[in-house]
Design a protein around this motif. Structure first.
Motif, PDB file in Angstrom:
ATOM      1  N   SER A  67     -12.523  27.775   9.779  1.00  0.00           N
ATOM      2  CA  SER A  67     -12.771  27.733   8.339  1.00  0.00           C
ATOM      3  C   SER A  67     -14.250  27.558   8.024  1.00  0.00           C
ATOM      4  O   SER A  67     -14.995  26.969   8.791  1.00  0.00           O
ATOM      5  CB  SER A  67     -11.951  26.617   7.682  1.00  0.00           C
ATOM      6  OG  SER A  67     -12.073  25.430   8.405  1.00  0.00           O
ATOM      7  N   ARG A  68     -14.618  28.124   6.873  1.00  0.00           N
ATOM      8  CA  ARG A  68     -16.004  28.045   6.414  1.00  0.00           C
ATOM      9  C   ARG A  68     -16.235  26.743   5.695  1.00  0.00           C
ATOM     10  O   ARG A  68     -15.328  26.180   5.117  1.00  0.00           O
ATOM     11  CB  ARG A  68     -16.287  29.206   5.436  1.00  0.00           C
ATOM     12  CG  ARG A  68     -16.468  30.525   6.135  1.00  0.00           C
ATOM     13  CD  ARG A  68     -16.844  31.650   5.189  1.00  0.00           C
ATOM     14  NE  ARG A  68     -18.158  31.460   4.572  1.00  0.00           N
ATOM     15  CZ  ARG A  68     -18.799  32.402   3.892  1.00  0.00           C
ATOM     16  NH1 ARG A  68     -18.275  33.599   3.748  1.00  0.00           N
ATOM     17  NH2 ARG A  68     -19.967  32.166   3.365  1.00  0.00           N
ATOM     18  N   ARG A  74     -23.145  29.329  11.752  1.00  0.00           N
ATOM     19  CA  ARG A  74     -22.485  29.480  10.448  1.00  0.00           C
ATOM     20  C   ARG A  74     -21.920  28.165   9.916  1.00  0.00           C
ATOM     21  O   ARG A  74     -21.423  28.116   8.795  1.00  0.00           O
ATOM     22  CB  ARG A  74     -21.331  30.486  10.556  1.00  0.00           C
ATOM     23  CG  ARG A  74     -21.748  31.869  11.055  1.00  0.00           C
ATOM     24  CD  ARG A  74     -22.236  32.731   9.956  1.00  0.00           C
ATOM     25  NE  ARG A  74     -22.385  34.125  10.349  1.00  0.00           N
ATOM     26  CZ  ARG A  74     -23.069  35.001   9.654  1.00  0.00           C
ATOM     27  NH1 ARG A  74     -23.692  34.636   8.556  1.00  0.00           N
ATOM     28  NH2 ARG A  74     -23.149  36.254  10.049  1.00  0.00           N
ATOM     29  N   SER A  85     -15.390  37.571   4.250  1.00  0.00           N
ATOM     30  CA  SER A  85     -14.799  36.239   4.035  1.00  0.00           C
ATOM     31  C   SER A  85     -15.413  35.571   2.805  1.00  0.00           C
ATOM     32  O   SER A  85     -16.620  35.570   2.624  1.00  0.00           O
ATOM     33  CB  SER A  85     -15.020  35.365   5.268  1.00  0.00           C
ATOM     34  OG  SER A  85     -16.394  35.113   5.467  1.00  0.00           O
ATOM     35  N   ARG A  87     -16.238  32.242   0.268  1.00  0.00           N
ATOM     36  CA  ARG A  87     -16.987  31.021   0.583  1.00  0.00           C
ATOM     37  C   ARG A  87     -16.146  29.948   1.306  1.00  0.00           C
ATOM     38  O   ARG A  87     -16.619  29.278   2.185  1.00  0.00           O
ATOM     39  CB  ARG A  87     -17.603  30.433  -0.683  1.00  0.00           C
ATOM     40  CG  ARG A  87     -18.770  29.522  -0.403  1.00  0.00           C
ATOM     41  CD  ARG A  87     -19.607  29.300  -1.584  1.00  0.00           C
ATOM     42  NE  ARG A  87     -18.767  29.186  -2.781  1.00  0.00           N
ATOM     43  CZ  ARG A  87     -18.996  28.338  -3.771  1.00  0.00           C
ATOM     44  NH1 ARG A  87     -20.017  27.533  -3.698  1.00  0.00           N
ATOM     45  NH2 ARG A  87     -18.229  28.302  -4.838  1.00  0.00           N
ATOM     46  N   TYR A 110     -17.236  38.530   9.075  1.00  0.00           N
ATOM     47  CA  TYR A 110     -17.846  37.470   8.254  1.00  0.00           C
ATOM     48  C   TYR A 110     -18.160  37.969   6.844  1.00  0.00           C
ATOM     49  O   TYR A 110     -17.990  37.254   5.868  1.00  0.00           O
ATOM     50  CB  TYR A 110     -19.106  36.906   8.932  1.00  0.00           C
ATOM     51  CG  TYR A 110     -19.537  35.593   8.332  1.00  0.00           C
ATOM     52  CD1 TYR A 110     -18.905  34.413   8.690  1.00  0.00           C
ATOM     53  CD2 TYR A 110     -20.553  35.539   7.376  1.00  0.00           C
ATOM     54  CE1 TYR A 110     -19.274  33.192   8.120  1.00  0.00           C
ATOM     55  CE2 TYR A 110     -20.933  34.335   6.801  1.00  0.00           C
ATOM     56  CZ  TYR A 110     -20.286  33.168   7.177  1.00  0.00           C
ATOM     57  OH  TYR A 110     -20.644  31.970   6.598  1.00  0.00           O
ATOM     58  N   LEU A 149     -19.192  26.550  11.002  1.00  0.00           N
ATOM     59  CA  LEU A 149     -17.743  26.730  10.877  1.00  0.00           C
ATOM     60  C   LEU A 149     -16.967  25.610  11.573  1.00  0.00           C
ATOM     61  O   LEU A 149     -17.464  24.988  12.502  1.00  0.00           O
ATOM     62  CB  LEU A 149     -17.327  28.083  11.484  1.00  0.00           C
ATOM     63  CG  LEU A 149     -18.027  29.325  10.912  1.00  0.00           C
ATOM     64  CD1 LEU A 149     -17.699  30.557  11.740  1.00  0.00           C
ATOM     65  CD2 LEU A 149     -17.643  29.542   9.459  1.00  0.00           C
TER      66      LEU A 149
END
Length: 195
Positions: A194-195, A173, A145, A147, A142, A175
């Motif tokens: 994906s964030r 998170r 990674s 933003r 994490y 996600l």
């Protein structure tokens, strides 16, 4: 593979050379030696998601690169993509460095470390093939990674079980998870987070 994946003569030559490097390598990086099977199980698998769904852009970290799948293969197909191969085993790192040199891949950098030890870099895409569980991968990577980063995890039959285990991390998170399953010409589930 040619019918399914877009290649050029330069790409074909580099893939052939990389296959030869595997055949002559002193360390055993894959049990697959027969050319057609090697191309399907390693090359097709490495590139399929990115050719069918979303071409990679920016920077990419490949965790546990091993024999160079998908990292070196992506480097061959996408020379503009800045790729960092993260591998903890020194012998494998030397093979990856030598391969990048022979294949003239200027976009490849090799780091002999574990992903959780990297604190000073961040990437747009994180790939992992045959490495760890979803929960462990997210926990350990994490911090590298960006933003709007995306993880592309090459997974098998246990994915639903792994996602269940990773649910607290995914929720915490915020996600998003997507699964892409293919049955032919190989069996694979690509897990995109994906964030």
């Amino acid at each position: 593979m040619d019918k399914l994946i877009k290649t050029t003569e330069i790409i074909k030559k580099k893939l052939k050379k990389f296959y030869e490097l595997h055949l002559t390598c002193q360390i055993n990086l894959t049990a697959v030696k027969e050319k057609e099977e090697f191309y399907l199980k390693h090359y097709f698998d490495s590139i399929y998601y990115f050719q069918q769904y979303e071409a990679p852009q920016g920077s990419l970290a490949d965790i546990g690169s091993g024999g160079g799948f998908p990292g070196i293969v992506l480097g061959i197909f996408y020379p503009e993509l800045k790729i960092t191969l993260i591998e903890s085993i020194g012998k494998k790192c030397r093979f990856l460095e030598e391969s990048a040199k022979v294949l003239e891949l200027k976009n490849i950098e090799v780091l002999n470390t574990r992903v959780e030890n990297i604190k000073d870099r961040s990437f747009d895409i994180v790939t992992a093939r045959g490495v760890s569980t979803v929960k462990e991968l997210l926990k350990n990577s994490y911090q590298i990674s960006k933003r709007n980063a995306k993880w592309v995890m090459y997974k098998g039959e246990r994915l639903d079980e792994e996602l269940k285990e990773a649910l607290p991390v995914i929720k915490k998170r915020g996600l998003n998870v997507e699964k892409i399953r293919i049955e032919t010409p190989i069996t694979r589930t690509y897990c995109i987070i994906s964030r």
